[in-house]
Motif scaffolding. Structure first.
Motif, PDB file in Angstrom:
ATOM      1  N   GLN A 130       3.263  -2.765 -19.649  1.00  0.00           N
ATOM      2  CA  GLN A 130       3.991  -1.777 -18.851  1.00  0.00           C
ATOM      3  C   GLN A 130       4.283  -2.367 -17.477  1.00  0.00           C
ATOM      4  N   SER A 131       5.521  -2.282 -17.052  1.00  0.00           N
ATOM      5  CA  SER A 131       5.863  -2.709 -15.696  1.00  0.00           C
ATOM      6  C   SER A 131       5.415  -1.639 -14.709  1.00  0.00           C
ATOM      7  N   VAL A 132       4.675  -2.047 -13.685  1.00  0.00           N
ATOM      8  CA  VAL A 132       4.177  -1.123 -12.667  1.00  0.00           C
ATOM      9  C   VAL A 132       4.944  -1.356 -11.371  1.00  0.00           C
ATOM     10  N   ALA A 133       5.486  -0.285 -10.829  1.00  0.00           N
ATOM     11  CA  ALA A 133       6.208  -0.365  -9.560  1.00  0.00           C
ATOM     12  C   ALA A 133       5.235  -0.164  -8.402  1.00  0.00           C
ATOM     13  N   GLY A 134       5.672  -0.537  -7.218  1.00  0.00           N
ATOM     14  CA  GLY A 134       4.821  -0.360  -6.037  1.00  0.00           C
ATOM     15  C   GLY A 134       5.628  -0.534  -4.771  1.00  0.00           C
ATOM     16  N   GLY A 135       4.939  -0.831  -3.706  1.00  0.00           N
ATOM     17  CA  GLY A 135       5.588  -1.053  -2.419  1.00  0.00           C
ATOM     18  C   GLY A 135       4.936  -2.217  -1.703  1.00  0.00           C
ATOM     19  N   GLU A 136       5.625  -2.726  -0.696  1.00  0.00           N
ATOM     20  CA  GLU A 136       5.086  -3.821   0.110  1.00  0.00           C
ATOM     21  C   GLU A 136       5.262  -3.476   1.582  1.00  0.00           C
ATOM     22  N   VAL A 137       4.149  -3.529   2.319  1.00  0.00           N
ATOM     23  CA  VAL A 137       4.142  -3.228   3.750  1.00  0.00           C
ATOM     24  C   VAL A 137       4.081  -4.536   4.530  1.00  0.00           C
ATOM     25  N   SER A 138       4.896  -4.653   5.567  1.00  0.00           N
ATOM     26  CA  SER A 138       4.871  -5.863   6.392  1.00  0.00           C
ATOM     27  C   SER A 138       5.170  -5.495   7.843  1.00  0.00           C
ATOM     28  N   ASP A 139       4.402  -6.103   8.768  1.00  0.00           N
ATOM     29  CA  ASP A 139       4.677  -5.900  10.192  1.00  0.00           C
ATOM     30  C   ASP A 139       5.023  -7.213  10.894  1.00  0.00           C
ATOM     31  N   GLY A 140       5.339  -8.238  10.113  1.00  0.00           N
ATOM     32  CA  GLY A 140       5.673  -9.535  10.673  1.00  0.00           C
ATOM     33  C   GLY A 140       4.526 -10.512  10.667  1.00  0.00           C
ATOM     34  N   ALA A 141       3.309  -9.993  10.805  1.00  0.00           N
ATOM     35  CA  ALA A 141       2.123 -10.848  10.775  1.00  0.00           C
ATOM     36  C   ALA A 141       1.230 -10.535   9.585  1.00  0.00           C
ATOM     37  N   PHE A 142       1.430  -9.382   8.996  1.00  0.00           N
ATOM     38  CA  PHE A 142       0.565  -8.883   7.921  1.00  0.00           C
ATOM     39  C   PHE A 142       1.453  -8.342   6.809  1.00  0.00           C
ATOM     40  N   THR A 143       1.128  -8.702   5.567  1.00  0.00           N
ATOM     41  CA  THR A 143       1.866  -8.193   4.412  1.00  0.00           C
ATOM     42  C   THR A 143       0.877  -7.785   3.334  1.00  0.00           C
ATOM     43  N   GLN A 144       1.080  -6.593   2.770  1.00  0.00           N
ATOM     44  CA  GLN A 144       0.183  -6.132   1.715  1.00  0.00           C
ATOM     45  C   GLN A 144       0.939  -5.220   0.761  1.00  0.00           C
ATOM     46  N   SER A 145       0.710  -5.425  -0.528  1.00  0.00           N
ATOM     47  CA  SER A 145       1.324  -4.575  -1.550  1.00  0.00           C
ATOM     48  C   SER A 145       0.451  -3.362  -1.819  1.00  0.00           C
ATOM     49  N   PHE A 146       1.067  -2.313  -2.340  1.00  0.00           N
ATOM     50  CA  PHE A 146       0.291  -1.144  -2.775  1.00  0.00           C
ATOM     51  C   PHE A 146       0.926  -0.583  -4.039  1.00  0.00           C
ATOM     52  N   TYR A 147       0.082   0.058  -4.854  1.00  0.00           N
ATOM     53  CA  TYR A 147       0.529   0.596  -6.132  1.00  0.00           C
ATOM     54  C   TYR A 147       0.203   2.073  -6.271  1.00  0.00           C
ATOM     55  N   CYS A 148      -0.469   2.613  -5.272  1.00  0.00           N
ATOM     56  CA  CYS A 148      -0.808   4.037  -5.274  1.00  0.00           C
ATOM     57  C   CYS A 148      -0.115   4.733  -4.106  1.00  0.00           C
ATOM     58  N   ALA A 149      -0.635   4.523  -2.887  1.00  0.00           N
ATOM     59  CA  ALA A 149      -0.064   5.213  -1.732  1.00  0.00           C
ATOM     60  C   ALA A 149      -0.406   4.483  -0.445  1.00  0.00           C
ATOM     61  N   ALA A 150       0.472   4.659   0.529  1.00  0.00           N
ATOM     62  CA  ALA A 150       0.238   4.143   1.880  1.00  0.00           C
ATOM     63  C   ALA A 150       0.449   5.284   2.866  1.00  0.00           C
ATOM     64  N   ILE A 151      -0.490   5.449   3.794  1.00  0.00           N
ATOM     65  CA  ILE A 151      -0.434   6.506   4.801  1.00  0.00           C
ATOM     66  C   ILE A 151      -0.274   5.861   6.163  1.00  0.00           C
ATOM     67  N   PHE A 152       0.679   6.360   6.947  1.00  0.00           N
ATOM     68  CA  PHE A 152       0.933   5.826   8.278  1.00  0.00           C
ATOM     69  C   PHE A 152       0.837   6.950   9.295  1.00  0.00           C
ATOM     70  N   GLY A 153       0.192   6.661  10.435  1.00  0.00           N
ATOM     71  CA  GLY A 153       0.077   7.665  11.486  1.00  0.00           C
ATOM     72  C   GLY A 153      -1.354   8.102  11.713  1.00  0.00           C
ATOM     73  N   SER A 154      -1.544   9.032  12.639  1.00  0.00           N
ATOM     74  CA  SER A 154      -2.892   9.408  13.060  1.00  0.00           C
ATOM     75  C   SER A 154      -3.785   9.949  11.945  1.00  0.00           C
ATOM     76  N   PRO A 155      -3.274  10.660  10.917  1.00  0.00           N
ATOM     77  CA  PRO A 155      -4.166  11.087   9.829  1.00  0.00           C
ATOM     78  C   PRO A 155      -4.867   9.924   9.136  1.00  0.00           C
ATOM     79  N   ALA A 156      -4.282   8.718   9.199  1.00  0.00           N
ATOM     80  CA  ALA A 156      -4.930   7.551   8.591  1.00  0.00           C
ATOM     81  C   ALA A 156      -6.241   7.215   9.280  1.00  0.00           C
TER      82      ALA A 156
END
Length: 306
Positions: A130-156
């Motif tokens: 099964q092909s699994v989709a996801g996302g990739e987060v990058s800020d220029g110095a850091f890169t990380q993939s995720f397959y569930c969820a990413a939370i951004f902001g003060s609740p994190a």
């Protein structure tokens, strides 16, 4: 007299299996490697179980990938499983991330259980690529993939407090919670979905198609913007975030997206597949339609469409 081997899945040829086990992770434990060997011995395939050791994780993962097994099982936390899946990529071996962490969102979505032994047997007996989709987060110095969820902001910022509470470190949990309270509402995120005009929110959550209750498979990430009007509303959202369908809350708006730009006046707190990180003040996220190939039972809906 030797017991007859259990039948392997008819959906893909499996002759060589490697299983990586992190005995220190979540719900795994020191006996897991031996238990895994006993289960794999029930099936007619060449298998080996590797207990991950502190300081050697990277080398052991590389060795497992270089061995080119038909399937690479991973019994570890969500972060470790995600790292291995990312390194395997869409052209590497099939990866089976078993539930060995705390939340186990992806394993539960793939195997329908939080019992790693049952998930292992389901993958071996019913699994298909099964092909699994996801996302990739990058800020220029850091890169990380995720397959569930990413939370951004003060609740994190609540993630470290939750983890300390889970492990019984109450004093540390209080210190993290106090820090989260001080940071709350100190500055909103600005974000753009698919190059549309910028919006502001207290937090942005991006959810993979595998996990999302609102998205069709592989059409994009579900973007949920949280805009609580005050602290009490924020606490309500936090309380519902894990157990309930908080997307039904009037303070949350959702839509599909494939590319996200995020910025803030200061560093952006984030939780990526359960791992807390601090990003630079600007970051981007992209949708990955085929991030890696999993070995998992075919969902009933997919079977019906065949």
């Amino acid at each position: 007299m030797a017991a007859e081997a259990h039948e392997l899945t008819p959906h893909v040829a499996i002759s060589r299996v490697i299983m990586l086990v992190n005995p220190l992770s979540g719900s795994v434990g020191p006996r897991a490697a031996g238990e895994a060997e006993a289960i794999l011995a029930d099936y007619g395939c060449d298998s080996s179980v590797v207990a991950l050791e502190g300081g050697r994780f990277d080398a052991q993962i590389s060795e497992a990938l270089d061995a080119k097994p038909d399937v690479l099982f991973v019994l570890a936390g969500d972060g470790t499983a995600g790292t291995i899946a990312s390194r395997a990529g869409p052209d590497g071996p099939l990866v089976a991330p078993l539930p060995g962490g705390t939340m186990n969102m992806l394993p539960k979505a793939l195997y329908g259980t939080a019992d790693w032994k049952l998930a292992l047997r389901r993958a071996l007996e019913e699994g298909a690529p099964q092909s699994v989709a996801g996302g990739e987060v990058s800020d220029g110095a850091f890169t990380q993939s995720f397959y569930c969820a990413a939370i951004f902001g003060s609740p994190a910022l609540w993630a470290p407090a939750r983890e300390a509470m889970r492990t019984g470190k109450l004093k540390l949990a209080w210190l993290h919670a106090r820090r989260a309270l001080k940071r709350a509402f100190s500055g909103r995120l600005r974000f753009s979905l698919d190059a549309r005009p910028e919006r502001r929110a207290e937090a942005l959550v991006l959810i993979s198609p595998m996990i999302s209750r609102a998205m069709e498979e592989n059409t994009g990430l579900e973007a949920a913007a949280m805009n609580p009007s005050d602290a009490m509303e924020a606490f309500r959202l936090a309380a519902h975030a894990v157990m309930d369908d908080w997307r039904q809350d009037p303070a949350v708006t959702t839509r599909a997206t494939q590319k996200v730009a995020i910025r803030a006046r200061s560093r952006i707190p984030a939780v990526i597949d359960g791992e807390p990180v601090q990003l630079r003040h600007t970051a981007g996220v992209r949708f990955i339609r085929k991030a890696f190939r999993a070995l998992a039972p075919v969902p009933p809906a997919a079977e019906d469409s065949v």
